[in-house]
Design an enzyme around this catalytic site. Structure first.
Site, PDB file in Angstrom:
ATOM      1  N   CYS A 286       0.823  -1.178   0.105  1.00  0.00           N
ATOM      2  CA  CYS A 286      -0.085  -0.133   0.018  1.00  0.00           C
ATOM      3  C   CYS A 286       0.833   1.414  -0.024  1.00  0.00           C
ATOM      4  CB  CYS A 286      -1.061   0.010   1.236  1.00  0.00           C
ATOM      5  SG  CYS A 286      -2.277  -1.295   1.135  1.00  0.00           S
TER       6      CYS A 286
ATOM      7  N   HIS B 120      -3.765   6.976   3.713  1.00  0.00           N
ATOM      8  CA  HIS B 120      -4.117   5.919   3.152  1.00  0.00           C
ATOM      9  C   HIS B 120      -5.637   5.205   3.452  1.00  0.00           C
ATOM     10  CE1 HIS B 120      -4.094   1.846   1.449  1.00  0.00           C
ATOM     11  NE2 HIS B 120      -3.859   1.051   2.536  1.00  0.00           N
TER      12      HIS B 120
ATOM     13  N   ASN C 187     -10.360  -0.419  -0.132  1.00  0.00           N
ATOM     14  CA  ASN C 187      -8.661  -0.103  -0.088  1.00  0.00           C
ATOM     15  C   ASN C 187      -7.920  -0.837  -1.347  1.00  0.00           C
ATOM     16  OD1 ASN C 187      -6.061  -0.574   0.346  1.00  0.00           O
ATOM     17  ND2 ASN C 187      -6.154  -1.653   2.390  1.00  0.00           N
TER      18      ASN C 187
HETATM   19  N1  ACO Z   1     -18.563  -9.690   8.252  1.00  0.00           N
HETATM   20  C1  ACO Z   1     -19.087 -10.005   9.202  1.00  0.00           C
HETATM   21  N2  ACO Z   1     -18.293 -10.584  10.298  1.00  0.00           N
HETATM   22  C2  ACO Z   1     -16.808 -10.548  10.086  1.00  0.00           C
HETATM   23  C3  ACO Z   1     -16.371 -10.192   8.883  1.00  0.00           C
HETATM   24  C4  ACO Z   1     -17.315  -9.649   8.036  1.00  0.00           C
HETATM   25  N3  ACO Z   1     -16.940  -9.518   6.732  1.00  0.00           N
HETATM   26  N4  ACO Z   1     -15.032 -10.155   8.855  1.00  0.00           N
HETATM   27  C5  ACO Z   1     -14.688 -10.631  10.458  1.00  0.00           C
HETATM   28  N5  ACO Z   1     -16.074 -10.668  11.020  1.00  0.00           N
HETATM   29  C6  ACO Z   1     -15.921 -11.320  12.459  1.00  0.00           C
HETATM   30  C7  ACO Z   1     -15.053 -11.991  12.816  1.00  0.00           C
HETATM   31  O1  ACO Z   1     -15.118 -13.207  12.708  1.00  0.00           O
HETATM   32  C8  ACO Z   1     -14.977 -11.803  14.436  1.00  0.00           C
HETATM   33  O2  ACO Z   1     -16.088 -12.610  14.843  1.00  0.00           O
HETATM   34  P1  ACO Z   1     -15.846 -13.161  16.315  1.00  0.00           P
HETATM   35  O3  ACO Z   1     -15.821 -12.091  17.134  1.00  0.00           O
HETATM   36  O4  ACO Z   1     -17.114 -14.034  16.435  1.00  0.00           O
HETATM   37  O5  ACO Z   1     -14.484 -13.915  16.299  1.00  0.00           O
HETATM   38  C9  ACO Z   1     -15.693 -10.285  14.447  1.00  0.00           C
HETATM   39  O6  ACO Z   1     -16.332 -10.115  13.099  1.00  0.00           O
HETATM   40  C10 ACO Z   1     -14.716  -9.305  14.817  1.00  0.00           C
HETATM   41  O7  ACO Z   1     -13.468  -9.393  13.993  1.00  0.00           O
HETATM   42  P2  ACO Z   1     -12.331  -8.609  14.082  1.00  0.00           P
HETATM   43  O8  ACO Z   1     -11.168  -9.280  13.126  1.00  0.00           O
HETATM   44  O9  ACO Z   1     -11.792  -8.405  15.472  1.00  0.00           O
HETATM   45  O10 ACO Z   1     -13.065  -7.121  13.645  1.00  0.00           O
HETATM   46  P3  ACO Z   1     -12.193  -5.783  13.445  1.00  0.00           P
HETATM   47  O11 ACO Z   1     -13.151  -4.823  14.229  1.00  0.00           O
HETATM   48  O12 ACO Z   1     -10.581  -5.913  14.104  1.00  0.00           O
HETATM   49  O13 ACO Z   1     -12.404  -5.370  12.003  1.00  0.00           O
HETATM   50  C11 ACO Z   1     -10.957  -5.486   9.994  1.00  0.00           C
HETATM   51  C12 ACO Z   1     -11.822  -6.378  11.022  1.00  0.00           C
HETATM   52  C13 ACO Z   1     -12.050  -4.630   9.264  1.00  0.00           C
HETATM   53  C14 ACO Z   1     -10.133  -6.346   9.098  1.00  0.00           C
HETATM   54  C15 ACO Z   1     -10.027  -4.448  10.693  1.00  0.00           C
HETATM   55  O14 ACO Z   1      -9.123  -5.209  11.672  1.00  0.00           O
HETATM   56  C16 ACO Z   1      -9.151  -3.781   9.788  1.00  0.00           C
HETATM   57  O15 ACO Z   1      -9.417  -2.977   8.964  1.00  0.00           O
HETATM   58  N6  ACO Z   1      -7.807  -4.093   9.789  1.00  0.00           N
HETATM   59  C17 ACO Z   1      -7.031  -3.373   9.077  1.00  0.00           C
HETATM   60  C18 ACO Z   1      -7.000  -3.601   7.569  1.00  0.00           C
HETATM   61  C19 ACO Z   1      -5.908  -2.968   6.669  1.00  0.00           C
HETATM   62  O16 ACO Z   1      -5.945  -1.776   7.205  1.00  0.00           O
HETATM   63  N7  ACO Z   1      -5.392  -3.563   5.969  1.00  0.00           N
HETATM   64  C20 ACO Z   1      -4.298  -2.743   5.250  1.00  0.00           C
HETATM   65  C21 ACO Z   1      -3.777  -3.473   4.138  1.00  0.00           C
HETATM   66  S1  ACO Z   1      -2.539  -2.470   3.578  1.00  0.00           S
HETATM   67  C22 ACO Z   1      -1.785  -3.548   2.074  1.00  0.00           C
HETATM   68  O17 ACO Z   1      -0.525  -3.453   2.275  1.00  0.00           O
HETATM   69  C23 ACO Z   1      -2.503  -4.414   1.443  1.00  0.00           C
END
Ligand code: ACO
Length: 329
Positions: free
Chosen positions: A114, A256, A286
């Site tokens: 990214c 970002h 993203n």
């Molecule tokens: N729909 C419904 N529920 C979901 C989904 C979905 N799409 N995805 C995960 N869940 C569930 C999980 O299974 C979990 O359930 P559980 O509590 O029963 O285990 C619950 O939602 C919470 O999951 P978390 O992973 O703790 O949720 P979080 O609030 O952390 O959000 C997310 C997840 C959106 C992925 C977040 O962590 C995030 O944005 N992380 C950063 C991602 C990012 O910035 N990536 C950059 C990439 S940069 C590059 O170089 C490509």
């Protein structure tokens, strides 16, 4: 006399096809409400099957060339930040070169996930300041839809396709890139933290890698989230310090576009009011290396950022990598 790299043109392109959260509800066990609340994403763009990253980059580059009012033959160098290249080699930059007819350019890809576009800007800035190159095209472009595991709700709802492009040109006026900073920390290079395990020399393609879906993105979202919220404000502050500026000088922050909660946390930690923070993650998700340059192009075209304005851009990505820059338009 000091030499600066001015941004004389920008462009961006996203595919026409829109994939909404509601459409995703029919594909995986997710909901529009969950995606909006946790990420701020409403929809994302998906490239046609026969499209490659260079096809998006070429369209974005043509717009940037038009805005800069240059001839493609004026371009000395093409840098494409991408982790979804057309092929491992030749480089996507060479396909872009062919597509826009920039016959005199040196062309290569840059892998910083990214952070790819801001890494490219940093390189271009150095190249122009050195006096060896005058006109550089920097592109951030991705087709993430082709490396997503469409059965993994933890990742497939987050990403989209798109490309952005900038033309940088040498000038003696104090404008363009006022400061630039890039960094990385290979201690976080675990491919399962954020990466694509197979297809390289460590794990070449095989029936097993395909069966195990190892040619798709893997991510431990919560860890990545925490890293982003810590690293981006630090990196942004570093670029401000290098430029001898404070947050109060900044007209627009372009972070970002990975997740609305990360974007808000970065703005809040820096003390920049929400109205000065550019957001388009709701429309595109993203787009990895493309997010910051698509946002800059939109900000310029929508006149959220005007000539003379100070823009702070900051990013982080797999590697880990990060980068930040202060630009006077
Ligand atoms: N729909 C419904 N529920 C979901 C989904 C979905 N799409 N995805 C995960 N869940 C569930 C999980 O299974 C979990 O359930 P559980 O509590 O029963 O285990 C619950 O939602 C919470 O999951 P978390 O992973 O703790 O949720 P979080 O609030 O952390 O959000 C997310 C997840 C959106 C992925 C977040 O962590 C995030 O944005 N992380 C950063 C991602 C990012 O910035 N990536 C950059 C990439 S940069 C590059 O170089 C490509």
């Amino acid at each position: 006399m000091a030499r600066y790299a001015a941004i004389t043109g920008t462009g961006s392109y996203v595919p026409d096809k829109i994939l909404t959260n509601f459409a995703l509800e029919k594909m995986v066990n997710t909901s529009d409400e969950w995606i909006r609340q946790r990420t701020g994403i409403v929809e994302r763009r998906i490239a046609d099957e026969d499209m490659a990253t260079s096809d998006l980059g070429i369209r974005a580059a043509r717009q940037a060339i038009k805005m800069a009012e240059i001839d493609p033959l004026d371009i000395d160098m093409i840098i494409v930040g991408t982790v979804t290249p057309d092929a491992l080699f030749p480089s996507t930059a060479c396909y872009v070169q062919k597509g826009i007819g920039a016959k005199k350019a040196a062309a290569f890809d840059l892998s910083a996930a990214c952070a790819g576009f801001i890494y490219g800007l940093d390189l271009a800035d150095g190249m122009i300041k050195s006096g060896r190159y005058d006109t550089i095209l920097v592109i951030g472009g991705e087709i993430f839809n082709k490396i997503l595991d469409w059965s993994d709700r933890g990742t497939c709802v987050l990403f989209g396709d798109g490309a952005g492009a900038a033309i940088l040109q040498g000038t003696d006026e104090p404008k363009g890139i006022l400061s630039s900073y890039i960094g990385s920390d290979g201690d976080y290079s675990d491919v399962n933290l954020l990466g694509m395990p197979a297809g390289g020399s460590r794990m070449p393609p095989s029936h097993e890698t395909i069966d195990q879906k190892l040619h798709t993105i893997k991510m431990r979202g919560r860890e990545v989230f925490k890293l982003g919220v810590r690293i981006m404000p630090e990196a942004a502050q570093h670029a401000l310090n290098l430029a001898g500026l404070t947050v109060d000088d900044i007209d627009l922050l372009i972070p970002h576009q990975a997740n609305m909660r990360i974007i808000e946390a970065v703005g809040d930690r820096l003390g920049i009011p929400r109205e000065k923070v550019f957001v388009n993650v709701d429309k595109y998700g993203n787009t990895s290396a493309a997010t910051t340059i698509i946002a800059l192009d939109e900000a310029i075209r929508e006149e959220r950022a005007k000539p003379g304005d100070l823009v702070l851009m900051v990013t982080f990505g797999a590697g880990l990598t990060w980068g930040s820059t202060v630009i006077r338009l």
